[in-house]
Motif scaffolding. Sequence first.
Motif, short mmCIF file in Angstrom:
data_model
loop_
_atom_site.label_atom_id
_atom_site.label_comp_id
_atom_site.label_asym_id
_atom_site.label_seq_id
_atom_site.Cartn_x
_atom_site.Cartn_y
_atom_site.Cartn_z
N SER A 131 0.83 -1.21 0.00
CA SER A 131 0.00 0.00 0.00
C SER A 131 0.87 1.26 0.00
CB SER A 131 -0.91 0.01 1.22
OG SER A 131 -1.76 -1.11 1.24
N PHE B 195 0.35 5.64 0.01
CA PHE B 195 -0.58 6.76 0.16
C PHE B 195 0.17 8.08 -0.09
CE2 PHE B 195 -3.96 4.43 2.40
CZ PHE B 195 -3.28 3.31 2.83
N TYR C 182 -4.48 6.68 -3.07
CA TYR C 182 -4.02 5.41 -2.51
C TYR C 182 -3.78 4.40 -3.63
CZ TYR C 182 -4.77 0.67 -0.69
OH TYR C 182 -4.66 -0.67 -0.42
N TYR D 137 0.38 -5.06 3.53
CA TYR D 137 -1.04 -5.35 3.35
C TYR D 137 -1.58 -6.26 4.44
CZ TYR D 137 -5.46 -6.01 0.98
OH TYR D 137 -6.78 -6.01 0.66
N ARG E 23 1.00 -5.81 10.16
CA ARG E 23 0.81 -4.47 10.71
C ARG E 23 0.23 -3.54 9.64
NH1 ARG E 23 3.81 -3.77 15.57
NH2 ARG E 23 3.94 -1.52 15.25
N ALA E 24 -0.83 -4.00 9.00
CA ALA E 24 -1.42 -3.22 7.91
C ALA E 24 -2.05 -1.94 8.40
CB ALA E 24 -2.46 -4.05 7.17
N TYR E 25 -2.30 -1.84 9.71
CA TYR E 25 -2.90 -0.63 10.24
C TYR E 25 -1.90 0.52 10.28
CZ TYR E 25 -0.36 -2.53 14.21
OH TYR E 25 0.62 -3.06 14.99
N GLU E 26 -0.60 0.21 10.23
CA GLU E 26 0.41 1.24 10.43
C GLU E 26 0.93 1.76 9.11
OE1 GLU E 26 3.36 0.26 13.27
OE2 GLU E 26 4.55 2.07 12.90
N GLN E 27 1.00 3.05 8.97
CA GLN E 27 1.57 3.69 7.80
C GLN E 27 2.91 4.33 8.19
OE1 GLN E 27 -1.21 6.22 5.70
NE2 GLN E 27 -2.84 4.73 5.89
N PHE F 295 5.78 6.90 7.23
CA PHE F 295 5.85 8.13 6.45
C PHE F 295 7.27 8.48 6.02
CE2 PHE F 295 1.69 10.15 6.52
CZ PHE F 295 1.02 9.35 7.43
#
Lengths: 115, 115
Positions: B31, B33, B48, B97, B100-104, B106
């Motif tokens: 993913s 963003f 996205y 994906y 730890r898909a909840y974490e982005q 940066f």
Amino acid sequence: AQTVTQSQPEMSVQEAETVTLSCTYDTSESDYYLFWYKQPPSRQMILVIRQEAYKQQNATENRFSVNFQKAAKSFSLKISDSQLGDAAMYFCAYKISNAGNMLTFGGGTRLMVKP
Amino acid sequence: GAGVSQSPRYKVAKRGQDVALRCDPISGHVSLFWYQQALGQGPEFLTYFQNEAQLDKSGLPSDRFFAERPEGSVSTLKIQRTQQEDSAVYLCASSPYSGRAYEQYFGPGTRLTVT
């Protein structure tokens, strides 16, 4: 649409003291994550702490803890034993649990730490 | 391992010029963003990607904004005929994906100034 509100544009704390940053959010979803991100002047967003909405227990990471009130849609961050390095912008953020969903951020709170 | 990198870190463009901003995500992250962060505000979602597929571009402010990720790795955000209101920091984030898909995670952002 989801919204995230941080009502404190600036906060100040004395070194070694405790400070609480406020965040409220609005959503009709039941399964989501909440986050606090720190953004120092270098601009790199750093994840401080996260909370899964289905968990009743408040998340804790060393000196950082949250007070998650799901019914009130409130998600505050408590920083204990504040350090000079904690000075930064802090953003509260929300994300629906699906992997591909974006973060929705609040407007931020600038935290100043006084020596 | 290497984190998310973005280039250039700073870009000054004259109004009407086209610009291209690059993002190198963490290797293997599915993913990707893009966010736009105006001065003194929280980041706002632009678009996205899941691998090479652009699954959500609802945040792109106008048809002057275009993003691509042709091989499912590096992404480029292009802004055509830049306007002063395009001045902002552009943040890229990547995420696995699963797991730890909840974490982005940066990158440091690109600060675009349109004069």
